[in-house]
Design a protein around this motif. Structure first.
Motif, PDB file in Angstrom:
ATOM      1  N   UNK A  26       0.829  -1.204   0.000  1.00  0.00           N
ATOM      2  CA  UNK A  26       0.000   0.000   0.000  1.00  0.00           C
ATOM      3  C   UNK A  26       0.869   1.263   0.000  1.00  0.00           C
ATOM      4  N   UNK A  27       1.973   1.220   0.716  1.00  0.00           N
ATOM      5  CA  UNK A  27       2.908   2.350   0.720  1.00  0.00           C
ATOM      6  C   UNK A  27       3.434   2.611  -0.688  1.00  0.00           C
ATOM      7  N   UNK A  28       3.908   1.564  -1.350  1.00  0.00           N
ATOM      8  CA  UNK A  28       4.496   1.724  -2.683  1.00  0.00           C
ATOM      9  C   UNK A  28       3.446   2.173  -3.693  1.00  0.00           C
ATOM     10  N   UNK A  29       2.279   1.557  -3.661  1.00  0.00           N
ATOM     11  CA  UNK A  29       1.226   1.906  -4.613  1.00  0.00           C
ATOM     12  C   UNK A  29       0.761   3.350  -4.423  1.00  0.00           C
ATOM     13  N   UNK A  30       0.575   3.753  -3.160  1.00  0.00           N
ATOM     14  CA  UNK A  30       0.140   5.123  -2.909  1.00  0.00           C
ATOM     15  C   UNK A  30       1.227   6.112  -3.297  1.00  0.00           C
ATOM     16  N   UNK A  31       2.464   5.753  -3.044  1.00  0.00           N
ATOM     17  CA  UNK A  31       3.582   6.601  -3.461  1.00  0.00           C
ATOM     18  C   UNK A  31       3.563   6.820  -4.972  1.00  0.00           C
ATOM     19  N   UNK A  32       3.412   5.743  -5.724  1.00  0.00           N
ATOM     20  CA  UNK A  32       3.389   5.841  -7.189  1.00  0.00           C
ATOM     21  C   UNK A  32       2.211   6.699  -7.650  1.00  0.00           C
ATOM     22  N   UNK A 113       3.157   6.779   2.286  1.00  0.00           N
ATOM     23  CA  UNK A 113       3.462   6.807   0.856  1.00  0.00           C
ATOM     24  C   UNK A 113       3.163   8.157   0.250  1.00  0.00           C
ATOM     25  N   UNK A 114       2.063   8.759   0.654  1.00  0.00           N
ATOM     26  CA  UNK A 114       1.695  10.077   0.147  1.00  0.00           C
ATOM     27  C   UNK A 114       2.679  11.151   0.613  1.00  0.00           C
ATOM     28  N   UNK A 115       3.053  11.102   1.890  1.00  0.00           N
ATOM     29  CA  UNK A 115       3.989  12.101   2.427  1.00  0.00           C
ATOM     30  C   UNK A 115       5.335  12.017   1.730  1.00  0.00           C
ATOM     31  N   UNK A 116       5.855  10.804   1.579  1.00  0.00           N
ATOM     32  CA  UNK A 116       7.159  10.627   0.927  1.00  0.00           C
ATOM     33  C   UNK A 116       7.100  11.095  -0.524  1.00  0.00           C
ATOM     34  N   UNK A 117       6.017  10.787  -1.223  1.00  0.00           N
ATOM     35  CA  UNK A 117       5.875  11.208  -2.619  1.00  0.00           C
ATOM     36  C   UNK A 117       5.875  12.736  -2.729  1.00  0.00           C
ATOM     37  N   UNK A 119       7.126  14.919  -0.571  1.00  0.00           N
ATOM     38  CA  UNK A 119       8.455  15.428  -0.215  1.00  0.00           C
ATOM     39  C   UNK A 119       9.424  15.273  -1.386  1.00  0.00           C
ATOM     40  N   UNK A 120       9.412  14.119  -2.018  1.00  0.00           N
ATOM     41  CA  UNK A 120      10.301  13.887  -3.156  1.00  0.00           C
ATOM     42  C   UNK A 120       9.953  14.790  -4.338  1.00  0.00           C
ATOM     43  N   UNK A 121       8.678  15.070  -4.524  1.00  0.00           N
ATOM     44  CA  UNK A 121       8.274  15.966  -5.604  1.00  0.00           C
ATOM     45  C   UNK A 121       8.854  17.362  -5.409  1.00  0.00           C
ATOM     46  N   UNK A 122       8.814  17.847  -4.175  1.00  0.00           N
ATOM     47  CA  UNK A 122       9.389  19.166  -3.918  1.00  0.00           C
ATOM     48  C   UNK A 122      10.896  19.157  -4.151  1.00  0.00           C
ATOM     49  N   UNK A 123      11.541  18.032  -3.861  1.00  0.00           N
ATOM     50  CA  UNK A 123      12.987  17.952  -4.062  1.00  0.00           C
ATOM     51  C   UNK A 123      13.338  17.873  -5.541  1.00  0.00           C
ATOM     52  N   UNK A 124      12.716  16.961  -6.265  1.00  0.00           N
ATOM     53  CA  UNK A 124      13.099  16.749  -7.663  1.00  0.00           C
ATOM     54  C   UNK A 124      12.672  17.906  -8.565  1.00  0.00           C
ATOM     55  N   UNK A 125      11.700  18.713  -8.119  1.00  0.00           N
ATOM     56  CA  UNK A 125      11.291  19.877  -8.918  1.00  0.00           C
ATOM     57  C   UNK A 125      12.023  21.142  -8.476  1.00  0.00           C
ATOM     58  N   UNK A 126      13.035  20.945  -7.638  1.00  0.00           N
ATOM     59  CA  UNK A 126      13.852  22.073  -7.166  1.00  0.00           C
ATOM     60  C   UNK A 126      13.034  23.112  -6.416  1.00  0.00           C
ATOM     61  N   UNK A 127      12.169  22.616  -5.536  1.00  0.00           N
ATOM     62  CA  UNK A 127      11.473  23.513  -4.629  1.00  0.00           C
ATOM     63  C   UNK A 127      10.102  23.979  -5.051  1.00  0.00           C
ATOM     64  N   UNK A 128       9.527  23.419  -6.118  1.00  0.00           N
ATOM     65  CA  UNK A 128       8.156  23.784  -6.466  1.00  0.00           C
ATOM     66  C   UNK A 128       7.218  23.342  -5.343  1.00  0.00           C
ATOM     67  N   UNK A 206      -0.260  16.242   1.078  1.00  0.00           N
ATOM     68  CA  UNK A 206      -0.091  17.593   0.540  1.00  0.00           C
ATOM     69  C   UNK A 206      -0.066  18.644   1.639  1.00  0.00           C
ATOM     70  N   UNK A 207      -0.953  18.490   2.611  1.00  0.00           N
ATOM     71  CA  UNK A 207      -1.035  19.480   3.692  1.00  0.00           C
ATOM     72  C   UNK A 207       0.220  19.469   4.552  1.00  0.00           C
ATOM     73  N   UNK A 208       0.686  18.287   4.915  1.00  0.00           N
ATOM     74  CA  UNK A 208       1.843  18.208   5.795  1.00  0.00           C
ATOM     75  C   UNK A 208       3.110  18.729   5.119  1.00  0.00           C
TER      76      UNK A 208
END
Length: 252
Positions: A26-32, A113-117, A119-128, A206-208
């Motif tokens: 569930x973690x992996x699927x939600x992350x994806x 999974x949602x939180x990690x996704x 967080x990684x989105x903000x990192x890989x998009x250089x702070x978007x 998203x909120x956290x």
């Protein structure tokens, strides 16, 4: 009655290998799902220089989330049932198709999974910024609350009809497609009004990450989908599966 099938579960379920594997799935699927769905919104914002919302953007969001959910459900269906959403897990619990303790493991995996996704989105998009769900101008609290309940009801009802119901037959093979389609259609219907979350894990992630908590508005995205999912689980189980509970399965 569905309530007769509800089970708390055994305490050793938390450490049972099958439960742990299901939680990880569930973690992996939600992350994806969250990474692809939310990432499509960031990509659209970058391409349009943070321009205003447009019908094209709504179409992009609907297609991206439908595709991502189709994949997310498919890859975890044989391990955890492919819930990818606390509202689906709660709906399955209300219908007696998962125990309370196992459901908690699922929801923990989904939220993480949602939180990690995000967080990684903000990192890989250089702070978007990963933005939280908000109401559109002119949409009131109760308008959004009912909208999210109805959309999530449709989602979880679809999950029951195509994935949980033991009488589903060949529909089981098309369940991920049907589930992805209803989410895409709901985004087209509700995206311009509430953002069409239908998923508390997605909203919480998203909120956290954005850390822009504005109550009571966020209660819509945290509670309304759970109510819609619970109603769908009760209605489908009571009307169509009431005579099929010969045993209590641990997952969908």
């Amino acid at each position: 009655m569905p309530i007769r099938s509800i089970a708390f579960g055994r305490y050793d379920e938390f450490k049972h290998p099958d439960t742990i594997k299901a939680g990880v799935a569930e973690f992996i699927s939600t992350f994806i799902f969250v990474f692809a769905g939310t990432g499509s919104g960031l990509a659209f914002s970058k391409l349009t220089n943070d321009g205003p919302a447009t019908p094209t953007g709504l179409m992009v969001a609907a297609i991206a989330h439908a595709f991502a959910l189709f994949v997310a459900v498919s890859i975890s269906a044989n391990i955890s049932g492919g819930h990818v959403n606390p509202a689906v897990t709660l709906g399955a619990f209300v219908g007696g198709n998962i125990t309370f303790l196992r459901g908690l493991v699922y929801i923990l995996g989904q939220v993480l999974g949602s939180i990690v996704a995000c967080l990684l989105l903000e990192f890989v998009t250089n702070g978007m910024s990963v933005e939280e769900f908000t109401f559109d101008e002119g949409v009131g609290f109760w308008n959004a609350f009912v909208f999210e309940i109805v959309m999530t009801f449709g989602l979880v009802y679809t999950v029951y009809a195509t994935a949980i119901d033991p009488k589903r037959g060949n529909l089981g093979t098309t369940a991920p497609i049907a589930i992805g389609f209803i989410v895409g259609a709901n985004i087209l219907a509700g995206g311009a009004f509430t953002g069409a979350s239908m998923n508390p894990a997605l909203s919480i992630g998203r909120v956290l990450v954005s850390w822009n908590i504005t109550l009571p508005n966020h209660l819509v995205f945290w509670t309304a989908p759970l109510i819609g999912g619970a109603i769908a689980g009760f209605v489908y189980d009571f009307l169509f599966m009431n005579q099929t509970h010969d045993h209590l399965p641990t997952s969908t």
